[in-house]
Design a protein around this motif. Sequence first.
Motif, PDB file in Angstrom:
ATOM      1  N   GLY A 153      39.158   9.668 -21.985  1.00 11.23           N
ATOM      2  CA  GLY A 153      39.663   9.757 -20.606  1.00 11.23           C
ATOM      3  C   GLY A 153      39.849   8.419 -19.928  1.00 11.23           C
ATOM      4  O   GLY A 153      39.632   8.285 -18.729  1.00 11.23           O
ATOM      5  N   TYR A 154      40.283   7.423 -20.667  1.00  8.91           N
ATOM      6  CA  TYR A 154      40.611   6.106 -20.118  1.00  8.91           C
ATOM      7  C   TYR A 154      39.410   5.381 -19.510  1.00  8.91           C
ATOM      8  O   TYR A 154      39.566   4.521 -18.662  1.00  8.91           O
ATOM      9  CB  TYR A 154      41.737   6.206 -19.072  1.00  8.91           C
ATOM     10  CG  TYR A 154      43.078   6.569 -19.665  1.00  8.91           C
ATOM     11  CD1 TYR A 154      43.776   5.647 -20.423  1.00  8.91           C
ATOM     12  CD2 TYR A 154      43.624   7.820 -19.480  1.00  8.91           C
ATOM     13  CE1 TYR A 154      44.997   5.969 -20.981  1.00  8.91           C
ATOM     14  CE2 TYR A 154      44.851   8.160 -20.039  1.00  8.91           C
ATOM     15  CZ  TYR A 154      45.530   7.221 -20.783  1.00  8.91           C
ATOM     16  OH  TYR A 154      46.738   7.541 -21.335  1.00  8.91           O
ATOM     17  N   LYS A 155      38.201   5.747 -19.960  1.00 10.06           N
ATOM     18  CA  LYS A 155      37.026   5.028 -19.435  1.00 10.06           C
ATOM     19  C   LYS A 155      36.836   3.679 -20.122  1.00 10.06           C
ATOM     20  O   LYS A 155      36.247   2.772 -19.564  1.00 10.06           O
ATOM     21  CB  LYS A 155      35.770   5.882 -19.614  1.00 10.06           C
ATOM     22  CG  LYS A 155      35.700   7.031 -18.611  1.00 10.06           C
ATOM     23  CD  LYS A 155      34.442   7.852 -18.774  1.00 10.06           C
ATOM     24  CE  LYS A 155      34.472   9.045 -17.834  1.00 10.06           C
ATOM     25  NZ  LYS A 155      33.542  10.096 -18.257  1.00 10.06           N
ATOM     26  N   ASP A 156      37.307   3.605 -21.358  1.00  8.94           N
ATOM     27  CA  ASP A 156      37.149   2.362 -22.108  1.00  8.94           C
ATOM     28  C   ASP A 156      38.364   1.473 -21.894  1.00  8.94           C
ATOM     29  O   ASP A 156      39.502   1.905 -22.094  1.00  8.94           O
ATOM     30  CB  ASP A 156      37.000   2.662 -23.598  1.00  8.94           C
ATOM     31  CG  ASP A 156      35.858   3.628 -23.885  1.00  8.94           C
ATOM     32  OD1 ASP A 156      34.865   3.580 -23.138  1.00  8.94           O
ATOM     33  OD2 ASP A 156      35.981   4.427 -24.830  1.00  8.94           O
ATOM     34  N   SER A 157      38.115   0.250 -21.487  1.00  8.04           N
ATOM     35  CA  SER A 157      39.241  -0.658 -21.257  1.00  8.04           C
ATOM     36  C   SER A 157      38.838  -2.099 -21.528  1.00  8.04           C
ATOM     37  O   SER A 157      37.656  -2.452 -21.472  1.00  8.04           O
ATOM     38  CB  SER A 157      39.757  -0.529 -19.817  1.00  8.04           C
ATOM     39  OG  SER A 157      38.878  -1.165 -18.920  1.00  8.04           O
ATOM     40  N   ILE A 158      39.820  -2.900 -21.843  1.00  7.99           N
ATOM     41  CA  ILE A 158      39.633  -4.346 -22.005  1.00  7.99           C
ATOM     42  C   ILE A 158      40.716  -5.031 -21.184  1.00  7.99           C
ATOM     43  O   ILE A 158      41.887  -4.656 -21.258  1.00  7.99           O
ATOM     44  CB  ILE A 158      39.785  -4.795 -23.482  1.00  7.99           C
ATOM     45  CG1 ILE A 158      38.934  -3.926 -24.402  1.00  7.99           C
ATOM     46  CG2 ILE A 158      39.404  -6.254 -23.643  1.00  7.99           C
ATOM     47  CD1 ILE A 158      39.212  -4.190 -25.889  1.00  7.99           C
ATOM     48  N   SER A 159      40.322  -6.014 -20.393  1.00  8.00           N
ATOM     49  CA  SER A 159      41.292  -6.744 -19.577  1.00  8.00           C
ATOM     50  C   SER A 159      41.505  -8.144 -20.136  1.00  8.00           C
ATOM     51  O   SER A 159      40.554  -8.809 -20.564  1.00  8.00           O
ATOM     52  CB  SER A 159      40.810  -6.838 -18.127  1.00  8.00           C
ATOM     53  OG  SER A 159      40.784  -5.558 -17.537  1.00  8.00           O
ATOM     54  N   PHE A 160      42.770  -8.563 -20.115  1.00  5.94           N
ATOM     55  CA  PHE A 160      43.155  -9.850 -20.691  1.00  5.94           C
ATOM     56  C   PHE A 160      43.846 -10.726 -19.656  1.00  5.94           C
ATOM     57  O   PHE A 160      44.508 -10.228 -18.742  1.00  5.94           O
ATOM     58  CB  PHE A 160      44.134  -9.640 -21.859  1.00  5.94           C
ATOM     59  CG  PHE A 160      43.585  -8.834 -22.982  1.00  5.94           C
ATOM     60  CD1 PHE A 160      42.872  -9.438 -24.008  1.00  5.94           C
ATOM     61  CD2 PHE A 160      43.763  -7.458 -23.023  1.00  5.94           C
ATOM     62  CE1 PHE A 160      42.361  -8.692 -25.054  1.00  5.94           C
ATOM     63  CE2 PHE A 160      43.257  -6.700 -24.065  1.00  5.94           C
ATOM     64  CZ  PHE A 160      42.548  -7.313 -25.086  1.00  5.94           C
ATOM     65  N   PHE A 161      43.700 -12.020 -19.843  1.00  9.61           N
ATOM     66  CA  PHE A 161      44.435 -12.983 -19.021  1.00  9.61           C
ATOM     67  C   PHE A 161      44.783 -14.173 -19.897  1.00  9.61           C
ATOM     68  O   PHE A 161      43.959 -14.649 -20.673  1.00  9.61           O
ATOM     69  CB  PHE A 161      43.586 -13.452 -17.833  1.00  9.61           C
ATOM     70  CG  PHE A 161      44.352 -14.248 -16.820  1.00  9.61           C
ATOM     71  CD1 PHE A 161      44.910 -13.621 -15.713  1.00  9.61           C
ATOM     72  CD2 PHE A 161      44.551 -15.619 -16.974  1.00  9.61           C
ATOM     73  CE1 PHE A 161      45.633 -14.330 -14.774  1.00  9.61           C
ATOM     74  CE2 PHE A 161      45.281 -16.338 -16.048  1.00  9.61           C
ATOM     75  CZ  PHE A 161      45.817 -15.698 -14.941  1.00  9.61           C
ATOM     76  N   GLY A 162      46.006 -14.641 -19.741  1.00 10.71           N
ATOM     77  CA  GLY A 162      46.362 -15.819 -20.513  1.00 10.71           C
ATOM     78  C   GLY A 162      47.857 -16.031 -20.535  1.00 10.71           C
ATOM     79  O   GLY A 162      48.618 -15.302 -19.890  1.00 10.71           O
ATOM     80  N   VAL A 163      48.271 -17.029 -21.275  1.00  8.24           N
ATOM     81  CA  VAL A 163      49.685 -17.383 -21.353  1.00  8.24           C
ATOM     82  C   VAL A 163      50.244 -16.981 -22.713  1.00  8.24           C
ATOM     83  O   VAL A 163      49.728 -17.386 -23.758  1.00  8.24           O
ATOM     84  CB  VAL A 163      49.895 -18.893 -21.111  1.00  8.24           C
ATOM     85  CG1 VAL A 163      51.352 -19.273 -21.321  1.00  8.24           C
ATOM     86  CG2 VAL A 163      49.444 -19.274 -19.706  1.00  8.24           C
ATOM     87  N   HIS A 164      51.268 -16.171 -22.660  1.00  2.94           N
ATOM     88  CA  HIS A 164      51.988 -15.783 -23.876  1.00  2.94           C
ATOM     89  C   HIS A 164      53.201 -16.679 -24.004  1.00  2.94           C
ATOM     90  O   HIS A 164      54.083 -16.674 -23.149  1.00  2.94           O
ATOM     91  CB  HIS A 164      52.410 -14.319 -23.769  1.00  2.94           C
ATOM     92  CG  HIS A 164      53.435 -13.908 -24.781  1.00  2.94           C
ATOM     93  ND1 HIS A 164      53.292 -14.138 -26.128  1.00  2.94           N
ATOM     94  CD2 HIS A 164      54.624 -13.274 -24.637  1.00  2.94           C
ATOM     95  CE1 HIS A 164      54.343 -13.675 -26.763  1.00  2.94           C
ATOM     96  NE2 HIS A 164      55.173 -13.153 -25.892  1.00  2.94           N
ATOM     97  N   ARG A 165      53.218 -17.481 -25.065  1.00  6.20           N
ATOM     98  CA  ARG A 165      54.340 -18.412 -25.275  1.00  6.20           C
ATOM     99  C   ARG A 165      55.358 -17.710 -26.161  1.00  6.20           C
ATOM    100  O   ARG A 165      55.127 -17.512 -27.354  1.00  6.20           O
ATOM    101  CB  ARG A 165      53.815 -19.698 -25.884  1.00  6.20           C
ATOM    102  CG  ARG A 165      52.848 -20.416 -24.932  1.00  6.20           C
ATOM    103  CD  ARG A 165      52.091 -21.540 -25.618  1.00  6.20           C
ATOM    104  NE  ARG A 165      52.990 -22.566 -26.097  1.00  6.20           N
ATOM    105  CZ  ARG A 165      52.963 -23.034 -27.343  1.00  6.20           C
ATOM    106  NH1 ARG A 165      52.091 -22.572 -28.217  1.00  6.20           N
ATOM    107  NH2 ARG A 165      53.822 -23.966 -27.716  1.00  6.20           N
ATOM    108  N   THR A 166      56.474 -17.364 -25.540  1.00  7.63           N
ATOM    109  CA  THR A 166      57.429 -16.507 -26.247  1.00  7.63           C
ATOM    110  C   THR A 166      58.119 -17.205 -27.405  1.00  7.63           C
ATOM    111  O   THR A 166      58.611 -16.553 -28.325  1.00  7.63           O
ATOM    112  CB  THR A 166      58.482 -15.959 -25.269  1.00  7.63           C
ATOM    113  OG1 THR A 166      59.106 -17.060 -24.597  1.00  7.63           O
ATOM    114  CG2 THR A 166      57.846 -15.055 -24.239  1.00  7.63           C
ATOM    115  N   ALA A 167      58.163 -18.526 -27.370  1.00  9.84           N
ATOM    116  CA  ALA A 167      58.841 -19.241 -28.443  1.00  9.84           C
ATOM    117  C   ALA A 167      57.918 -19.517 -29.622  1.00  9.84           C
ATOM    118  O   ALA A 167      58.378 -19.879 -30.708  1.00  9.84           O
ATOM    119  CB  ALA A 167      59.422 -20.551 -27.919  1.00  9.84           C
ATOM    120  N   ALA A 168      56.626 -19.343 -29.428  1.00  9.46           N
ATOM    121  CA  ALA A 168      55.673 -19.597 -30.502  1.00  9.46           C
ATOM    122  C   ALA A 168      55.508 -18.341 -31.350  1.00  9.46           C
ATOM    123  O   ALA A 168      55.776 -17.228 -30.902  1.00  9.46           O
ATOM    124  CB  ALA A 168      54.328 -20.018 -29.929  1.00  9.46           C
TER     125      ALA A 168
END
Lengths: 223, 223
Positions: A153-168
């Motif tokens: 029921g969507y109780k488990d979650s992980i939150s992320f933050f960062g930079v996704h470099r699209t050319a890499a």
Amino acid sequence: MHDILGGSNPTARAVTGVVANAALSGQLPFAKPNGANLPVSNGVPSNSNNNGILNNNNVPLLVGLGGTTSNILHNNGNNLLNGLPVANGGQLPSGSSLQMLMFGTMTVMDNELTEGHELGSGLLGKAQGFYVASAVDGTSQTMAFTAMFESGGYKDSISFFGVHRTAASESHLGVMGGTGKYVNARGYAVVKTYTGGSGNSQQPHQFTDGLETVMECTVYLSY
Amino acid sequence: MHDILGGSNPTARAVTGVVANAALSGQLPFAKPNGANLPVSNGVPSNSNNNGILNNNNVPLLVGLGGTTSNILHNNGNNLLNGLPVANGGQLPSGSSLQMLMFGTMTVMDNELTEGHELGSGLLGKAQGFYVASAVDGTSQTMAFTAMFESGGYKDSISFFGVHRTAASESHLGVMGGTGKYVNARGYAVVKTYTGGSGNSQQPHQFTDGLETVMECTVYLSY
């Protein structure tokens, strides 16, 4: 996750910046003030070749997790912004480029998490949050999102933050935190993107008429 | 925390999306380009029945921590967007719904933290940050905010990130970090919302003429 811009069932919507502007006004950026990126009800798509489902009024060009130029070329094979050629820069402000126009665009997402690359493969949950075009040259997105898992029921979650470099070839995002079984989780995710969507044959199975980018996430956690 | 949209002392303001658009233009979405959600200085509220304090020009309808439809119905008992009926979808783009229109709306908040549910109860501090409507169907908000505690001059704070599911009885947000006595804090918050505001009797004590949502936060920390 499956990031789908435009089409009949979009999962991501640009809400700030030139792209949102252009999508609403149906004109070149700067021609009109900003607006939300919604389907235009009274606009007749002038450059659509698929019955208006994916057209230059409702597909936010230039943005997406897959990068910039590829998406433009992807859409109709030309550097078009709402049907007008922009590659020559004739109608762009002096000193601008397509990539620079993107800088600052924020896109909100409600993307499906699936087991495999195919949109129809086993649903794991949702990735909700946003990404902001954060490189002046248009090659990266600052991402902040929560991966929520359907099981339980969507109780488990992980939150992320960062930079996704699209050319890499790959980028790393940090774990901000988690809930449920992932509470106090620490670690990072390795992310890679694969651009799919209309007219593209990189992905064997496409279940959307929008502009799809598949982001593959491999997560390393300690908790 | 007390999230108050509109009224004479709002603590939250929609800054992107259709709602901000509609709030400025005083018209249906798409009628005018986007703008910041500011009180309209020269607009005469045509649908207000309380001397213009809470009116359809300055209350960002559709958004709020309490969910979507409930807020609309809450305001004046009808599905009105800036005074014009929208429930029949007559002027909405094909396939749209009110919830879909909300998707992507970002709201910035400067909410009071109090000990109890009443706005007048002991002030603990402020919750500053933002939330973004991050479900295509309008049932969740991705939240990023810092709870700052007045005691000690706002040096102590805890920052949260996660998805608040407005249709669920409770949601969990992860702790991103902290300062002061909460430095290196880890954990999560259980949040529940109670919609209050004008004309509603769910909450016994209302101290605002705006559209209030009370969010109850129970925080579990290790540090």
